[in-house]
Design an enzyme around this catalytic site. Sequence first.
Site, PDB file in Angstrom:
ATOM      1  N   GLU A  69       0.736  -1.246   0.075  1.00 49.20           N
ATOM      2  CA  GLU A  69      -0.010  -0.111  -0.077  1.00 49.20           C
ATOM      3  C   GLU A  69       1.091   1.166   0.040  1.00 49.20           C
ATOM      4  OE1 GLU A  69      -3.853  -0.452   1.929  1.00 49.20           O
ATOM      5  OE2 GLU A  69      -3.464   1.494   3.038  1.00 49.20           O
ATOM      6  N   ASP A  70       2.043   1.414   0.677  1.00 52.99           N
ATOM      7  CA  ASP A  70       2.711   2.608   0.953  1.00 52.99           C
ATOM      8  C   ASP A  70       4.122   2.435   0.440  1.00 52.99           C
ATOM      9  OD1 ASP A  70       0.670   3.400   2.549  1.00 52.99           O
ATOM     10  OD2 ASP A  70       1.547   2.615   4.476  1.00 52.99           O
TER      11      ASP A  70
END
Length: 185
Positions: A69-70
């Site tokens: 996600e990051d």
Amino acid sequence: MEIQSIYQQAIKFAAAKHSENNQTVPGTMLPYVVHLSNVAMEILVASQHSADFNVAFAVQTALLHDTLEDTSATADEIAREFGSETAQAVQALTKNKNLPHEEQMKDCLRRIQLLPKEVGAVKLADRITNLQKPPGHWNTEKKEQYRNEAMLILQQLQGTNSYLEQRLGKKITEYEQYRNNAPSS
Ligand code: NI
């Protein structure tokens, strides 16, 4: 491999990835790895209260849960380093940003439910870790949304891990105290 070595390998990989853009724990100056190790800590404690629990898989998933996600990490990279089951688990824990915002958590939870219960345990541990004093700039609506989302997680993941479900229930109750507080610090 021993759980200690598995932990070391995963935290080093995750810490390196999350530090590429100096990611911090939201609202703090702490490096993001603090969040990851807190989630893994919840999993390690829960594993001592859970039967038939694959602690190695759960700890790996906990430490890696935000890498897709990051960070620049890819599912293929995670599969190569940690195996395809862990890559699949991290994918399920990753929001599909193409969906409308209000659908993203429900979609995540649906995908988590299809996988071994350890993946749901990581989602519970993630929210337990995040249900702390909210950042000062959050208004009542934002805090209520966050609490409602936590309740959705607890409801949808019922039967995943009773120890962590109990802990999350308690955290949600404790979070009430912040609901109407004026912004502070
Ligand atoms: Ni997280």
